[in-house]
Scaffold this active site. Sequence first.
Site, short mmCIF file in Angstrom:
data_model
loop_
_atom_site.label_atom_id
_atom_site.label_comp_id
_atom_site.label_asym_id
_atom_site.label_seq_id
_atom_site.Cartn_x
_atom_site.Cartn_y
_atom_site.Cartn_z
N ALA A 73 0.85 -1.19 0.00
CA ALA A 73 0.00 0.00 0.00
C ALA A 73 0.88 1.23 0.00
CB ALA A 73 -0.89 0.00 1.24
N LYS A 74 0.26 2.36 -0.26
CA LYS A 74 0.99 3.63 -0.35
C LYS A 74 1.82 3.91 0.91
CE LYS A 74 -0.52 4.52 -4.36
NZ LYS A 74 -1.94 4.77 -4.63
#
Length: 307
Positions: A248-249
Amino acid sequence: MPHEIPAVPADVSAAGAGRFAPSPSGELHVGNLRTALLAWLFARSTGRDFVLRVEDLDRARAGAEAAQLRDLAAVGLDWDGEVIRQSDRTPVYLEAIQRLREDGRVYECFCTRSEIADAPRAPHSPPGAYPGTCRNLSEAERERRRRERPPALRLRSEVTEYTIHDVLHGDYTGVVDDLVLLRNDGVPPYNLAVVVDDAAQGINQVVRGDDLLSSTPRQAYLASLLGLPPVDYVHVQLVLGRTGKRLAKRDGAVTLGGLADLGISARDATAMILGSLDLPGTLPEALAVFDPAKLPLHPWVFEPPGR
Ligand code: GLU
């Protein structure tokens, strides 16, 4: 002003088409790009067309679509025909719902999320499945409830599970419940749109992340009710971050932009992703030797550099 529905290409290759269908909610990260590269490799290695579809019915963020298309091109992907955007296609989804309605397979549902969560369930009903509360309301009851809130539309499913075949997972049986066909805000949900669009785009090979494997029996059942042709499924592993959860970011430099800031070019990032698949570092070389049977079986943990 009515939207013009983009014409669906009538000239799809005889072998059919594969696709990548991102939701434009932000920039693609290394895991999304890896799935896109795999979808392209599966399609092109089997003589299929490769098409893109922007799944912007709910999670659209301004500018994300353009950034995603730019990054897909930057890793070397090409695609056939126009990019289809789901927000342009509501009439097509409504037509599919109408067909199901004419077959007596649609009912109105007035439940709120919390009513569904709190509803009594049959002892063996699978978690998350709709408990059927509104399935058999009388016309008088529906008339009364319509004055309280607009209904969603649900499928009157005749099965509780359905089996699909996946190239990597084999036969997979999963839950089919009375899934939503139209939300009560008038927006068609992903499960309906994906089925209608895959058929309309001539797609007969669906390569995507294995987080969607459990939705696939619902989609395949819906496709069968709509008389749409079956497709080959390939659910590929999601890339994991250092913590073992899906990338994820928050994991750091995980997009092409983030990697570029660290001096890693799109070409190097592509080579890195292909390397994680035990493939040579450019897309043409990877295509020349691509063999699904040789894909690694262990998940790839991506450790963003510079952290
Ligand atoms: N739009 C979905 C996503 O980005 C993928 C849907 C699909 O490939 O069927 O998660």
